[in-house]
Write a protein that holds these residues in place. Structure first.
Motif, PDB file in Angstrom:
ATOM      1  N   THR A 149       0.969  -1.221   0.024  1.00  0.00           N
ATOM      2  CA  THR A 149       0.097   0.013   0.170  1.00  0.00           C
ATOM      3  C   THR A 149       0.917   1.255  -0.014  1.00  0.00           C
ATOM      4  O   THR A 149       1.841   1.218   0.894  1.00  0.00           O
ATOM      5  N   ALA A 150       0.627   2.132  -0.904  1.00  0.00           N
ATOM      6  CA  ALA A 150       1.741   3.158  -0.992  1.00  0.00           C
ATOM      7  C   ALA A 150       0.828   4.522  -0.705  1.00  0.00           C
ATOM      8  O   ALA A 150      -0.561   4.539  -0.712  1.00  0.00           O
ATOM      9  N   ASP A 151       1.457   5.442   0.064  1.00  0.00           N
ATOM     10  CA  ASP A 151       0.708   6.897   0.382  1.00  0.00           C
ATOM     11  C   ASP A 151       0.566   7.917  -1.038  1.00  0.00           C
ATOM     12  O   ASP A 151       0.374   8.823  -0.782  1.00  0.00           O
ATOM     13  N   SER A 152       1.124   7.284  -2.169  1.00  0.00           N
ATOM     14  CA  SER A 152       0.747   8.029  -3.338  1.00  0.00           C
ATOM     15  C   SER A 152       0.569   7.222  -4.646  1.00  0.00           C
ATOM     16  O   SER A 152       1.163   6.203  -4.566  1.00  0.00           O
ATOM     17  N   PHE A 153      -0.187   7.682  -5.519  1.00  0.00           N
ATOM     18  CA  PHE A 153      -0.246   6.601  -6.725  1.00  0.00           C
ATOM     19  C   PHE A 153       0.904   6.892  -7.593  1.00  0.00           C
ATOM     20  O   PHE A 153       1.348   5.903  -8.229  1.00  0.00           O
ATOM     21  N   TYR A 154       1.842   8.191  -7.417  1.00  0.00           N
ATOM     22  CA  TYR A 154       3.005   8.178  -8.360  1.00  0.00           C
ATOM     23  C   TYR A 154       4.335   8.172  -7.546  1.00  0.00           C
ATOM     24  O   TYR A 154       4.776   6.827  -7.682  1.00  0.00           O
ATOM     25  N   SER A 155       4.571   8.951  -6.532  1.00  0.00           N
ATOM     26  CA  SER A 155       6.117   8.636  -6.305  1.00  0.00           C
ATOM     27  C   SER A 155       6.262   7.365  -5.375  1.00  0.00           C
ATOM     28  O   SER A 155       7.179   6.418  -5.848  1.00  0.00           O
ATOM     29  N   SER A 156       5.802   7.138  -4.496  1.00  0.00           N
ATOM     30  CA  SER A 156       5.878   5.920  -3.723  1.00  0.00           C
ATOM     31  C   SER A 156       5.241   4.666  -4.372  1.00  0.00           C
ATOM     32  O   SER A 156       5.325   3.490  -3.608  1.00  0.00           O
ATOM     33  N   GLN A 157       4.659   4.779  -5.689  1.00  0.00           N
ATOM     34  CA  GLN A 157       4.185   3.622  -6.368  1.00  0.00           C
ATOM     35  C   GLN A 157       5.485   3.450  -7.325  1.00  0.00           C
ATOM     36  O   GLN A 157       5.350   2.655  -8.401  1.00  0.00           O
ATOM     37  N   GLY A 158       6.553   4.300  -7.458  1.00  0.00           N
ATOM     38  CA  GLY A 158       7.863   4.026  -8.455  1.00  0.00           C
ATOM     39  C   GLY A 158       7.526   4.515  -9.909  1.00  0.00           C
ATOM     40  O   GLY A 158       8.401   4.067 -10.739  1.00  0.00           O
ATOM     41  N   ARG A 159       6.582   5.334  -9.933  1.00  0.00           N
ATOM     42  CA  ARG A 159       6.357   6.058 -11.348  1.00  0.00           C
ATOM     43  C   ARG A 159       7.372   7.056 -11.615  1.00  0.00           C
ATOM     44  O   ARG A 159       7.495   7.987 -10.634  1.00  0.00           O
ATOM     45  N   ALA A 160       7.964   7.125 -12.739  1.00  0.00           N
ATOM     46  CA  ALA A 160       8.842   8.285 -13.061  1.00  0.00           C
ATOM     47  C   ALA A 160       8.230   9.317 -13.340  1.00  0.00           C
ATOM     48  O   ALA A 160       7.126   9.449 -14.392  1.00  0.00           O
ATOM     49  N   ASP A 161       8.385  10.360 -12.914  1.00  0.00           N
ATOM     50  CA  ASP A 161       7.723  11.811 -13.414  1.00  0.00           C
ATOM     51  C   ASP A 161       8.955  13.007 -13.306  1.00  0.00           C
ATOM     52  O   ASP A 161       9.354  13.384 -12.171  1.00  0.00           O
ATOM     53  N   SER A 162       9.215  13.455 -14.301  1.00  0.00           N
ATOM     54  CA  SER A 162      10.322  14.247 -14.566  1.00  0.00           C
ATOM     55  C   SER A 162      10.037  15.836 -13.892  1.00  0.00           C
ATOM     56  O   SER A 162      10.722  16.653 -13.673  1.00  0.00           O
ATOM     57  N   ALA A 163       8.561  15.962 -13.726  1.00  0.00           N
ATOM     58  CA  ALA A 163       8.269  17.197 -13.062  1.00  0.00           C
ATOM     59  C   ALA A 163       8.498  17.253 -11.668  1.00  0.00           C
ATOM     60  O   ALA A 163       8.186  18.292 -11.042  1.00  0.00           O
ATOM     61  N   PHE A 164       8.632  16.175 -10.990  1.00  0.00           N
ATOM     62  CA  PHE A 164       9.141  16.145  -9.533  1.00  0.00           C
ATOM     63  C   PHE A 164      10.454  15.562  -9.187  1.00  0.00           C
ATOM     64  O   PHE A 164      10.641  14.310  -9.744  1.00  0.00           O
ATOM     65  N   LYS A 196       7.145 -11.976  -2.893  1.00  0.00           N
ATOM     66  CA  LYS A 196       5.797 -12.369  -3.110  1.00  0.00           C
ATOM     67  C   LYS A 196       4.947 -10.947  -3.439  1.00  0.00           C
ATOM     68  O   LYS A 196       3.730 -11.441  -3.498  1.00  0.00           O
ATOM     69  N   ALA A 197       5.585  -9.808  -3.585  1.00  0.00           N
ATOM     70  CA  ALA A 197       4.572  -8.779  -3.628  1.00  0.00           C
ATOM     71  C   ALA A 197       3.991  -8.823  -5.051  1.00  0.00           C
ATOM     72  O   ALA A 197       4.354  -9.099  -5.993  1.00  0.00           O
ATOM     73  N   ILE A 198       2.873  -8.534  -4.844  1.00  0.00           N
ATOM     74  CA  ILE A 198       1.870  -8.994  -5.903  1.00  0.00           C
ATOM     75  C   ILE A 198       1.033  -7.581  -6.780  1.00  0.00           C
ATOM     76  O   ILE A 198       0.943  -7.264  -7.757  1.00  0.00           O
ATOM     77  N   THR A 199       0.660  -6.849  -5.674  1.00  0.00           N
ATOM     78  CA  THR A 199      -0.121  -5.637  -5.902  1.00  0.00           C
ATOM     79  C   THR A 199       0.209  -4.417  -5.299  1.00  0.00           C
ATOM     80  O   THR A 199       0.952  -4.589  -4.189  1.00  0.00           O
ATOM     81  N   MET A 200       0.043  -3.255  -5.964  1.00  0.00           N
ATOM     82  CA  MET A 200       0.374  -2.119  -5.210  1.00  0.00           C
ATOM     83  C   MET A 200      -0.679  -1.053  -5.481  1.00  0.00           C
ATOM     84  O   MET A 200      -0.953  -0.682  -6.778  1.00  0.00           O
ATOM     85  N   GLU A 201      -1.316  -0.563  -4.190  1.00  0.00           N
ATOM     86  CA  GLU A 201      -2.330   0.152  -4.226  1.00  0.00           C
ATOM     87  C   GLU A 201      -2.422   1.130  -3.024  1.00  0.00           C
ATOM     88  O   GLU A 201      -1.277   1.440  -2.632  1.00  0.00           O
ATOM     89  N   MET A 202      -3.486   1.732  -2.634  1.00  0.00           N
ATOM     90  CA  MET A 202      -3.534   2.793  -1.726  1.00  0.00           C
ATOM     91  C   MET A 202      -4.099   2.774  -0.403  1.00  0.00           C
ATOM     92  O   MET A 202      -4.288   3.664   0.248  1.00  0.00           O
ATOM     93  N   GLU A 203      -4.754   1.647  -0.261  1.00  0.00           N
ATOM     94  CA  GLU A 203      -5.805   1.527   0.892  1.00  0.00           C
ATOM     95  C   GLU A 203      -5.616   0.122   1.943  1.00  0.00           C
ATOM     96  O   GLU A 203      -6.063   0.366   2.919  1.00  0.00           O
ATOM     97  N   THR A 204      -5.042  -0.876   1.453  1.00  0.00           N
ATOM     98  CA  THR A 204      -5.236  -2.190   2.213  1.00  0.00           C
ATOM     99  C   THR A 204      -4.395  -2.376   3.383  1.00  0.00           C
ATOM    100  O   THR A 204      -5.031  -2.833   4.544  1.00  0.00           O
ATOM    101  N   PHE A 205      -3.389  -1.562   3.313  1.00  0.00           N
ATOM    102  CA  PHE A 205      -2.657  -1.549   4.674  1.00  0.00           C
ATOM    103  C   PHE A 205      -3.377  -1.011   5.863  1.00  0.00           C
ATOM    104  O   PHE A 205      -3.325  -1.464   7.066  1.00  0.00           O
ATOM    105  N   GLN A 206      -3.942   0.168   5.373  1.00  0.00           N
ATOM    106  CA  GLN A 206      -4.828   1.022   6.725  1.00  0.00           C
ATOM    107  C   GLN A 206      -5.890   0.153   7.055  1.00  0.00           C
ATOM    108  O   GLN A 206      -6.064  -0.122   8.285  1.00  0.00           O
TER     109      GLN A 206
END
Ligand code: R1P
Ligand code: URA
Length: 288
Positions: free
Chosen positions: A189-204, A221-231
């Protein structure tokens, strides 16, 4: 003088009957068994499987903070479907305010969507979380006043779901979709759709080019990366008295991040509706 809400601690309420501030619900409007989804279209879809309550209709309430709740009957049990939006904060609002308006034990299952980290997992499949870890941007690292040694992202220990609910969910999904369409693995579970999911964005300045590699080294065994499950898993485990909030989570894999494949509209709707109905059956079956 009339106040906008009552209480500055615990879970404040507004109006008469007192409604929790963000879900907009009052006592008894939410069922003990809840399916949580990320957007209204998915909630509308699953609400179609609910039957009317004694009042003669399915309960529906949209709050002005973006939550949408349906409550009705399913397979002889009272069940709610709630759209909560995205991210750690919305799951926190949902679980704490849900706990405040529901009496007795609760069971919550999330049906989300997300990108998949393993090449062999097919888009359109449903992946069930057997544990979840949190990936957070370490804000202090990016502050020029801070020492440079702190890493740009933190990766937490694993948090576990309810074992019985998770196996009931897996069995129901396999029966509905076929075993080859259901995967299990570690959720991130990431705290951003962008930076903490490893997406490259040259604007930041994100310093995340190594992040997915680090995640996979730590959790092979990491399979999914999203934004709510850990919470969801963390707060269910933190809920008192212990064991009174049980949780499980799965997602439809909308994209395969290693291959770049993205699911088609029709396959997504089918997985959401057939998978969602299977989760409702699993929830209705659970002894609370
Ligand atoms: C981001 O696009 C959103 O999609 C995923 C993520 O967890 C995040 O909420 O799940 P949902 O489709 O359930 O919203
Ligand atoms: N939602 C996410 O959080 N990540 C994805 O890759 C897709 C949907």
């Amino acid at each position: 003088k009339k106040s906008v809400y009552e209480g500055t601690n615990a879970v404040p309420r507004s109006g008469d009957p007192g409604r929790v501030l963000h879900l907009g619900l009052t006592d008894g409007e939410l069922a003990n068994r809840v399916i949580v989804v990320g957007h209204h279209t998915r909630a509308d879809l699953l609400s179609g499987f609910l039957e009317a309550e004694d009042s003669g209709s399915v309960f529906k309430l949209a709050s002005d903070r973006g939550f949408l709740t349906y409550t009705g009957q399913f397979a002889g049990e009272r069940l709610s479907v709630v759209s909560i939006g995205m991210g750690l904060a919305m799951m926190d609002f949902f679980l704490r305010e849900a706990r405040a308006v529901v009496k007795g034990p609760m069971a919550v299952v999330r049906l989300g969507t997300c990108g998949c980290l393993q090449e062999h997992v097919k888009v359109g499949n449903v992946s069930v979380a057997d544990g979840s870890a949190l990936v957070q941007r370490n804000y202090s690292h990016f502050d020029s006043q801070s020492p440079a040694h702190a890493k740009p992202y933190t990766i937490s220990e694993l948090c576990l779901p309810d074992a019985e609910l998770t196996s009931t969910v897996i069995a129901a999904l396999r029966e509905a979709l076929g075993g080859e369409k259901v995967n299990e693995g570690t959720n991130l579970t990431a705290d951003s759709f962008y930076s903490s999911q490893g997406r490259a964005d040259s604007a930041f300045n994100d310093e995340n080019s190594q992040l997915i590699g680090e995640v996979l080294d730590r959790y092979p065994k990491a399979i999914t990366m999203e934004m709510e499950t850990f919470q969801l898993f963390h707060l269910a485990r933190s809920c008192l008295p212990k064991g009174t909030m049980r949780a499980a989570a799965c997602v439809v894999n909308v994209a395969n991040r290693p291959t770049g494949e993205v699911v088609g509209e029709e396959a997504l709707r089918l997985a959401e509706s057939e998978g969602g109905k299977a989760l409702m059956k699993a929830l209705a079956k659970l002894q609370l």
